[in-house]
Design a protein around this motif. Structure first.
Motif, PDB file in Angstrom:
ATOM      1  N   LYS A 159       0.748  -1.118  -0.037  1.00 30.26           N
ATOM      2  CA  LYS A 159      -0.140   0.192   0.085  1.00 30.26           C
ATOM      3  C   LYS A 159       0.808   1.280  -0.013  1.00 30.26           C
ATOM      4  N   ASN A 160       1.870   1.277   0.574  1.00 29.31           N
ATOM      5  CA  ASN A 160       2.601   2.679   0.885  1.00 29.31           C
ATOM      6  C   ASN A 160       3.537   2.767  -0.186  1.00 29.31           C
ATOM      7  N   ASP A 161       3.567   2.050  -1.081  1.00 33.89           N
ATOM      8  CA  ASP A 161       4.126   2.431  -2.386  1.00 33.89           C
ATOM      9  C   ASP A 161       3.417   3.066  -3.550  1.00 33.89           C
ATOM     10  N   ASN A 162       2.162   3.206  -2.954  1.00 30.90           N
ATOM     11  CA  ASN A 162       0.991   4.042  -3.812  1.00 30.90           C
ATOM     12  C   ASN A 162       0.652   3.695  -5.432  1.00 30.90           C
TER      13      ASN A 162
ATOM     14  N   SER B 100      -1.576  -4.256  -4.564  1.00 30.86           N
ATOM     15  CA  SER B 100      -0.079  -5.040  -4.310  1.00 30.86           C
ATOM     16  C   SER B 100       0.295  -5.987  -4.722  1.00 30.86           C
ATOM     17  N   LEU B 101       1.442  -6.356  -4.947  1.00 36.65           N
ATOM     18  CA  LEU B 101       1.921  -7.319  -5.554  1.00 36.65           C
ATOM     19  C   LEU B 101       2.857  -8.483  -4.953  1.00 36.65           C
ATOM     20  N   ASN B 102       2.361  -9.728  -4.978  1.00 37.71           N
ATOM     21  CA  ASN B 102       3.308 -10.671  -4.189  1.00 37.71           C
ATOM     22  C   ASN B 102       3.810 -11.731  -4.860  1.00 37.71           C
ATOM     23  N   ASP B 103       4.837 -12.361  -4.851  1.00 40.74           N
ATOM     24  CA  ASP B 103       5.172 -13.675  -5.551  1.00 40.74           C
ATOM     25  C   ASP B 103       5.126 -14.742  -4.277  1.00 40.74           C
TER      26      ASP B 103
ATOM     27  N   TRP C 127     -10.467 -16.737   2.340  1.00 40.90           N
ATOM     28  CA  TRP C 127     -11.739 -15.948   1.986  1.00 40.90           C
ATOM     29  C   TRP C 127     -11.593 -14.518   2.313  1.00 40.90           C
ATOM     30  N   TYR C 128     -10.994 -13.966   1.012  1.00 39.50           N
ATOM     31  CA  TYR C 128     -10.778 -12.415   1.167  1.00 39.50           C
ATOM     32  C   TYR C 128     -12.209 -11.526   1.150  1.00 39.50           C
ATOM     33  N   LYS C 129     -12.679 -11.525   2.203  1.00 40.55           N
ATOM     34  CA  LYS C 129     -13.957 -10.634   2.365  1.00 40.55           C
ATOM     35  C   LYS C 129     -13.607  -9.075   1.975  1.00 40.55           C
ATOM     36  N   ASN C 130     -12.229  -8.655   2.133  1.00 40.28           N
ATOM     37  CA  ASN C 130     -11.941  -7.213   1.943  1.00 40.28           C
ATOM     38  C   ASN C 130     -11.246  -7.017   0.839  1.00 40.28           C
ATOM     39  N   HIS C 131     -10.763  -7.861   0.176  1.00 42.84           N
ATOM     40  CA  HIS C 131      -9.887  -7.659  -1.121  1.00 42.84           C
ATOM     41  C   HIS C 131     -10.421  -8.674  -2.301  1.00 42.84           C
ATOM     42  N   LEU C 132      -9.857  -8.032  -3.306  1.00 42.25           N
ATOM     43  CA  LEU C 132     -10.284  -8.834  -4.556  1.00 42.25           C
ATOM     44  C   LEU C 132      -8.618  -9.264  -5.077  1.00 42.25           C
TER      45      LEU C 132
ATOM     46  N   PRO D  43      -8.149  -3.781  -2.480  1.00 40.50           N
ATOM     47  CA  PRO D  43      -7.048  -2.774  -2.051  1.00 40.50           C
ATOM     48  C   PRO D  43      -5.867  -3.252  -1.764  1.00 40.50           C
ATOM     49  N   PRO D  44      -4.785  -2.564  -1.943  1.00 42.08           N
ATOM     50  CA  PRO D  44      -3.522  -2.982  -1.567  1.00 42.08           C
ATOM     51  C   PRO D  44      -3.084  -3.548  -0.153  1.00 42.08           C
ATOM     52  N   LEU D  45      -2.435  -4.533   0.029  1.00 43.90           N
ATOM     53  CA  LEU D  45      -1.823  -4.984   1.398  1.00 43.90           C
ATOM     54  C   LEU D  45      -1.207  -4.060   1.772  1.00 43.90           C
ATOM     55  N   THR D  46      -1.098  -3.788   3.199  1.00 46.03           N
ATOM     56  CA  THR D  46       0.004  -3.103   4.014  1.00 46.03           C
ATOM     57  C   THR D  46       1.356  -3.827   4.129  1.00 46.03           C
TER      58      THR D  46
END
Length: 130
Positions: free
Chosen positions: A29-32, A36-39, A51-56, A109-112
């Motif tokens: 998130k702080n990269d604005n 967010s992007l994960n490997d 179950w990501y209720k808050n994220h896609l 939304p992006p992860l912190t």
């Protein structure tokens, strides 16, 4: 411009162990960037309830083989290198790895970077930038 390597993420505290998985968090998130992007590595022989209720989330498998089972309808989808799946309806699901799987994951939304799965497999929505 943001340029990061897997080696950089360890030093930054963005290489996270989660038991069944290991998430290397390239963008947070702080990269604005607005996402967010994960490997992520999913370990062979594991089953993870998510179950990501808050994220896609969109996931692209680049190595390995496994499956996703959506809990609401019991559908099972084979996942292997070259397969993408998107949890566009906050799908409650199981992720099962037959072999080690390497996944590229995008969250909105992006992860912190501070999120951990709760007992329902949910990441909380963290609004602050601490």
């Amino acid at each position: 411009m943001i340029v990061r390597s897997l080696e950089d993420l360890k030093e930054m505290g963005q290489d996270v162990e989660g038991g069944n998985w290991r998430s290397r968090r390239f963008l947070l998130k702080n990269d604005n960037m607005g996402y967010s992007l994960n490997d992520t590595i999913i370990r062979a022989g594991t089953e993870t309830h998510i179950w990501y209720k808050n994220h896609l989330e969109a996931v692209y498998c680049i190595e390995g083989e496994g499956e996703v089972e959506t809990i609401d309808d019991g559908k099972v989808y084979t996942i292997k290198a070259g397969t993408m799946y998107a949890l566009n309806n906050h799908d409650n699901h199981y992720l099962r790895a037959k072999t080690d799987m390497r996944m590229v994951c995008v969250f909105s939304p992006p992860l912190t970077g501070r999120e951990t799965h709760d007992e329902e497999g949910v990441y909380p929505l963290i609004e602050d930038d601490e």
